[in-house]
Scaffold this motif. Structure first.
Motif, short mmCIF file in Angstrom:
data_model
loop_
_atom_site.label_atom_id
_atom_site.label_comp_id
_atom_site.label_asym_id
_atom_site.label_seq_id
_atom_site.Cartn_x
_atom_site.Cartn_y
_atom_site.Cartn_z
N ASP A 142 0.64 -1.18 -0.02
CA ASP A 142 0.03 0.05 0.13
C ASP A 142 0.82 1.20 0.04
O ASP A 142 0.44 2.28 -0.45
CB ASP A 142 -0.85 -0.04 1.24
N LYS A 143 2.12 1.35 0.63
CA LYS A 143 2.82 2.48 0.55
C LYS A 143 3.65 2.52 -0.77
O LYS A 143 4.50 3.67 -0.88
CB LYS A 143 3.94 2.26 1.69
N MET A 144 3.63 1.55 -1.87
CA MET A 144 4.50 1.67 -2.75
C MET A 144 3.88 2.89 -3.73
O MET A 144 2.63 2.98 -4.10
CB MET A 144 4.52 0.53 -3.71
N PRO A 145 4.72 4.06 -4.13
CA PRO A 145 4.17 4.94 -4.73
C PRO A 145 4.07 4.61 -6.37
O PRO A 145 3.21 5.09 -6.72
CB PRO A 145 5.51 5.85 -4.86
N GLU A 146 4.61 3.65 -6.69
CA GLU A 146 4.55 3.09 -8.18
C GLU A 146 4.35 1.54 -7.88
O GLU A 146 5.28 0.95 -7.25
CB GLU A 146 5.75 3.54 -9.17
N ARG A 147 3.63 0.93 -8.98
CA ARG A 147 3.52 -0.71 -8.86
C ARG A 147 3.63 -1.04 -10.32
O ARG A 147 2.74 -0.45 -11.12
CB ARG A 147 2.41 -1.18 -8.27
N ASP A 148 4.66 -2.11 -10.63
CA ASP A 148 4.63 -2.57 -11.72
C ASP A 148 3.86 -3.98 -11.86
O ASP A 148 3.33 -4.52 -10.75
CB ASP A 148 5.96 -2.73 -12.42
N GLU B 262 -9.66 -9.99 -5.83
CA GLU B 262 -9.94 -8.47 -5.95
C GLU B 262 -8.80 -7.46 -6.36
O GLU B 262 -8.79 -6.61 -7.20
CB GLU B 262 -10.17 -8.09 -4.49
N ILE B 263 -7.43 -8.14 -6.02
CA ILE B 263 -6.14 -7.58 -6.56
C ILE B 263 -6.11 -7.64 -7.88
O ILE B 263 -5.95 -6.70 -8.77
CB ILE B 263 -4.93 -8.05 -5.91
N PHE B 264 -6.40 -9.01 -8.57
CA PHE B 264 -6.56 -9.05 -9.97
C PHE B 264 -7.58 -8.23 -10.94
O PHE B 264 -7.19 -7.60 -11.71
CB PHE B 264 -6.83 -10.63 -10.28
N HIS B 265 -8.74 -8.14 -10.25
CA HIS B 265 -9.51 -7.22 -10.71
C HIS B 265 -9.19 -5.84 -10.75
O HIS B 265 -9.52 -5.14 -11.83
CB HIS B 265 -10.95 -7.39 -10.26
N GLU B 266 -8.57 -5.32 -9.86
CA GLU B 266 -7.90 -3.95 -9.86
C GLU B 266 -6.87 -3.70 -11.30
O GLU B 266 -6.80 -2.77 -11.58
CB GLU B 266 -7.19 -3.69 -8.43
N ILE B 267 -6.10 -4.78 -11.23
CA ILE B 267 -5.13 -4.82 -12.41
C ILE B 267 -5.82 -4.86 -13.68
O ILE B 267 -5.36 -3.93 -14.46
CB ILE B 267 -4.13 -6.08 -12.21
#
Length: 644
Positions: free
Chosen positions: A230-236, A258-263
């Motif tokens: 959650d603290k990561m400013p950028e996520r790949d 849920e995370i996959f749907h966010e992607i």
């Protein structure tokens, strides 16, 4: 170079020289480094004259080779183009003689990297130890070499020396260190490294943060993993996949989805690793509809020919209740390997189709694929689900005799489960006593489960004591022993075990059944009234109860392991989570369509019997996955043939 060509690649190049030769090669290198020019053999002899015949011959052969020269770029080019370990050692020899091996840090680092890439970490370490002045790159290339080799204990020792030298790790060092902590499940050390990452201001680095997420997840500290994420400013994509994998591995499958749907909402394209991770989440939940959606994504991305992804699809379909879809995926794999064969064999065994599973094993052998240890776990499990004791022994003995595979603890667990389910409890106990390996909780747990099935209190007490020693914090074993006592109406002993469990601060996970409808999971517990359709569910159950009793069903109150009146027991049976999920499915699915239910524990014996009657009354197939296998209820019977 004849001498070097005879050196074994499995030993250090420098250690392959005679002691006196090694002394003189070192002298030449050190003298060259001080003088900043190469020394010839004759110049060396002016200063030192203590040669023996062997070392003189070796040194003459080394120093008489054509000189590569002192050109820096030439050395860099040669190291980059080096085709094998023998050539690398020849280049290294010239660098030793010219002094480049120690005096030039960049070339020394290149040498360490090259040796590490060829898996010769002894040579890599020797070069590293002789670098006159090391920089951060020197440490990083050696640490990276140990990381790639999987020598994590040694890698952490090197890091300790680096830390004491005063150098601070960077965003190349930390991912390697976190990989070591992940592999060693070293949560304490991982947290210490996390603090150094924070002090170094690298927590926002995407590679470092992803390593932290993976480390915390593998060490079963999912909350810490999520905080870092959650603290990561950028996520790949790698960091998103790490979080999906973290949730899937630790049993939080709904969060993984849920995370996959966010992607997907972000418009990111999943790769093979992401898809395998999210398929694992679908597998855990038993959500067929969502699994099919992921399959569509696999096809759209062009990964349907990938063996790893296809094997994950096979596993997902089998564990979501559809061997038909799993078989379709299997048949479309262009080049099947042992993983895909093992997956489909395991799937058929899980559904009780043991004959088909063993027939597939024979086909695998005919195709020329050699089974591995995982294949035999699948085969032995298939035998266990069908009670094929003799067949199980044949396959177990065949492992070492025909394929040179030494049975591991999982194979012994399968055999104990096979013998125990079949009622051969004494044989299973003797089998454990004669194991060449130390039996773990899985082995003893299989025998305790068999004691519960066959109501063997005396052996159950003995086995439970062993399990309390091995895994004193596992509430499942306390619950099993308590249930063994309760089945014998030894209420005092049953309560005593449960009190002991509570005194230890342990709590058994409550039984829960769930069903997927329109990509949403609906979960139920015993006596649950929280669902919006509870009124309709209980009304339907009352109607079904009257219908199945008229057809011959009799509530089996022996499965209510509480010291209460019979009428109370019957009421408790009527609100078990399995029945609530079945009623919900009947209310909300099309007539004639199958109802798919998943339960986190072993299906209750009374619910198993009631489900057979319900399937006949409503003319629907009820597919139920419990903690150990699948049950297909159809026309009043179950695929397990009441053997589970």
């Amino acid at each position: 170079m004849a001498y070097l060509g005879n050196c074994s690649s499995s030993h250090s190049f420098l250690h392959s020289l005679s002691p006196t030769t090694l002394k003189w090669v070192s002298y030449l290198a050190e003298a060259a480094a001080v003088a900043e020019v190469p020394l010839t053999l004759e110049e060396a002899q002016e200063n030192k004259s203590q040669f023996d015949d062997q070392s003189k011959g070796e040194l003459v052969e080394v120093t008489n080779q054509p000189r590569i020269g002192l050109d820096f770029n030439r050395y860099v080019s040669l190291l980059q183009e080096c085709a094998n370990l023998k050539s690398l050692r020849e280049i290294h020899t010239q660098m030793l003689i010219t002094g480049r091996a120690q005096s030039n840090m960049f070339l020394s680092n290149k040498l360490v990297t090259a040796y590490a890439n060829y898996g010769s970490l002894v040579d890599a370490r020797l070069v590293f130890d002789r670098i006159l002045k090391r920089n951060l790159v020197s440490w990083n290339v050696l640490i990276g070499g140990y990381a790639r080799d999987g020598t994590f204990d040694e890698m952490l020792k090197v890091y300790g020396k680096m830390h004491r030298s005063g150098l601070q790790p960077d965003n190349f060092t930390f991912p390697f260190l976190l990989k070591a902590c992940t592999s060693l499940l070293a949560l304490k050390e991982g947290k210490e490294i996390h603090q150094r990452i924070i002090k170094g201001g690298l927590e926002s680095d995407v590679f470092v943060a992803t390593g932290l997420v993976d480390m915390y997840a593998k060490c079963r500290s999912i909350e810490d993993a999520r905080q870092v994420f959650d603290k990561m400013p950028e996520r790949d994509l790698v960091s998103w996949t790490a979080m999906i994998g973290a949730y899937a591995q630790q049993g939080y499958a709904d969060q993984a989805l849920e995370i996959f749907h966010e992607i997907q909402l972000l418009g990111m394209e999943a790769d093979e690793i992401t898809l395998v991770s999210v398929l694992s989440a679908c597998t855990h939940l038993g959500v067929l509809q969502q699994g099919k959606c992921i399959h569509d994504c696999v096809v759209r991305r062009g990964f349907d020919g990938d063996v790893l992804v296809s094997s994950a699809l096979i596993d997902m379909y089998c564990k979501c209740g559809s061997t038909e879809f799993a078989r379709q995926v299997f048949e479309k794999i262009p080049k099947r390997d042992v993983v895909s064969w093992s997956a489909i064999i395991a799937g058929y065994g899980l559904h009780g189709h043991s004959e088909e599973a063993l027939a597939l094993f024979d086909k695998m052998l005919e195709s020329g694929i050699r089974p591995d240890h995982i294949t035999f776990v699948s085969v032995l499990s298939a035998c266990s689900h069908a009670g094929l004791v003799e067949k199980g022994w044949e396959y177990f003995d065949s492992m070492s005799r025909d394929y040179g595979i030494i049975p591991g603890v999982k194979h012994y667990t399968c055999m104990v489960d096979l013998l125990g389910r079949a009622g051969h409890l004494d044989d299973a106990h003797e089998f454990i006593k004669k194991m060449p390996l130390e039996p773990d909780a899985g082995v003893w747990g299989a025998l305790l489960g068999a004691c519960r099935i066959h109501s063997n209190t005396e052996l159950g007490e003995c086995v439970a004591e062993r399990l309390f020693e091995i895994e004193p914090r596992n509430p499942g074993y306390y619950a099993l022993l308590s249930n063994i006592y309760a089945a014998k109406r030894r209420w005092h002993d049953s309560l005593k075990v449960r009190t002991m469990m509570m005194d230890c601060g342990l709590r058994k996970p409550p039984g829960c059944s769930w069903i997927e409808l329109n990509n949403k999971v609906h979960a139920f517990r015993v006596g649950d009234t929280s669902h919006p359709q509870s009124k309709e569910i209980y009304e339907l159950l009352e109607t079904l109860g009257a219908q199945i009793q008229a057809a011959g069903y009799v509530p089996d109150t022996n499965f209510v392991l509480h010291d209460v009146e019979e009428e109370v027991k019957e009421n408790m049976l009527g609100s078990h989570s399995e029945k609530l999920a079945i009623a919900f499915g009947l209310l909300n699915t099309k007539p004639g369509s199958p109802i798919r239910i998943t339960k986190n524990l072993r299906v209750c014996g009374d619910c198993h019997n009631a489900s057979k009657y319900i399937s006949r009354i409503v003319n629907r197939e009820i597919i139920m996955r419990d903690a150990s296998r699948f049950h297909h209820f159809k026309n009043g019977s179950c695929s397990c043939r009441d053997y589970w």
